[in-house]
Scaffold this motif. Structure first.
Motif, short mmCIF file in Angstrom:
data_model
loop_
_atom_site.label_atom_id
_atom_site.label_comp_id
_atom_site.label_asym_id
_atom_site.label_seq_id
_atom_site.Cartn_x
_atom_site.Cartn_y
_atom_site.Cartn_z
N GLN A 1 31.09 -96.20 87.79
CA GLN A 1 32.01 -97.19 87.60
C GLN A 1 32.06 -98.29 88.73
OE1 GLN A 1 32.91 -97.30 84.44
NE2 GLN A 1 34.60 -98.76 84.54
N PRO B 1 29.17 -105.53 73.58
CA PRO B 1 28.29 -104.43 74.07
C PRO B 1 27.24 -104.52 73.00
CG PRO B 1 30.64 -103.69 74.22
CD PRO B 1 30.76 -105.19 73.52
N LEU C 1 36.04 -106.38 76.17
CA LEU C 1 35.22 -105.19 76.29
C LEU C 1 34.11 -105.53 77.30
CD1 LEU C 1 34.65 -103.88 72.75
CD2 LEU C 1 35.85 -102.70 74.67
N THR D 1 35.95 -105.50 87.59
CA THR D 1 35.81 -105.47 86.13
C THR D 1 35.38 -106.68 85.57
OG1 THR D 1 38.08 -106.33 86.00
CG2 THR D 1 37.86 -103.89 86.18
N GLY E 1 30.91 -102.58 81.71
CA GLY E 1 31.08 -101.41 81.98
C GLY E 1 30.92 -100.47 80.68
N GLU E 2 31.80 -100.86 79.53
CA GLU E 2 31.77 -100.25 78.21
C GLU E 2 30.34 -100.28 77.63
OE1 GLU E 2 33.91 -102.40 79.32
OE2 GLU E 2 35.83 -101.38 79.13
N GLU F 1 28.27 -97.76 79.60
CA GLU F 1 28.56 -96.32 78.90
C GLU F 1 28.13 -96.03 77.66
OE1 GLU F 1 29.60 -93.79 80.44
OE2 GLU F 1 29.56 -94.99 82.33
N LEU F 2 28.06 -97.05 76.70
CA LEU F 2 27.89 -96.69 75.17
C LEU F 2 26.24 -96.75 75.36
CD1 LEU F 2 28.48 -96.77 72.16
CD2 LEU F 2 28.34 -99.32 72.27
#
Length: 168
Positions: A93, A52, A102, A97, A105-106, A109-110
């Motif tokens: 979302q 990420p 990680l 996946t 998506g993570e 969001e971060l």
């Protein structure tokens, strides 16, 4: 703060995990195509393992980031492409996946929480068939690399005629 190009295309994945390397393969195809037909000015092509913080650093300060990644979907159809488009104000979302621990998506969001999303984020997620150790894409995923590179290139060229931060 570093300033990045207005548009960045990021191939996410691991080329040593078979279909997980589809993002890298699309970037390679775009580089080959750019030798004959340049991409719009200010376009950067990059690869990333999907961590990420590295993704955020690559797309930070870009008006548009296009990300190509492998995805797992259940039930899946290897080679099927999903296109998601987000702007800094709307994050949803995805139904698929990432193939990474990680995932994208993570990172999204971060980046949203930190205020470091690009103005527009376009994600092409390609459903994979095989993420085992080794090189080479499965036939279904390999078959979409060139058409997806053309699709990304066309999207970049269409964007050239729009105002900053907008995609048609």
């Amino acid at each position: 703060m570093r300033t990045h190009a207005r548009t960045v295309v990021i191939g996410v994945g691991n080329e040593f995990r078979r279909d997980d390397g589809v993002g890298w393969a699309v970037i390679s195809q775009l580089r080959m195509r750019a030798a004959d037909r340049s991409l719009p000015p200010g376009t950067v092509l990059a690869t990333c393992d999907g961590e990420p913080a590295r993704l955020i650093a690559l797309w930070e300060d870009s008006a548009v980031a296009v990300v190509v990644d492998a995805a797992h979907s259940h039930p899946g159809t290897p080679g099927r492409i999903h296109r998601l488009e987000l702007d800094a104000g709307s994050v949803t979302q995805p139904a698929t996946t990432s193939s990474h621990g990680l995932g994208l998506g993570e990172a999204v969001e971060l980046a949203r929480a930190l205020g470091r999303l690009p103005a527009r984020l376009v994600v092409y997620a390609v459903e994979g068939a095989d993420s085992s150790l080794g090189t080479g894409l499965s036939p279904a995923v390999a078959a979409v690399v060139e058409p997806l590179a053309v699709r990304v290139e066309d999207e970049l060229r269409r964007r050239r005629g729009t105002t900053a931060g907008e995609l048609p």
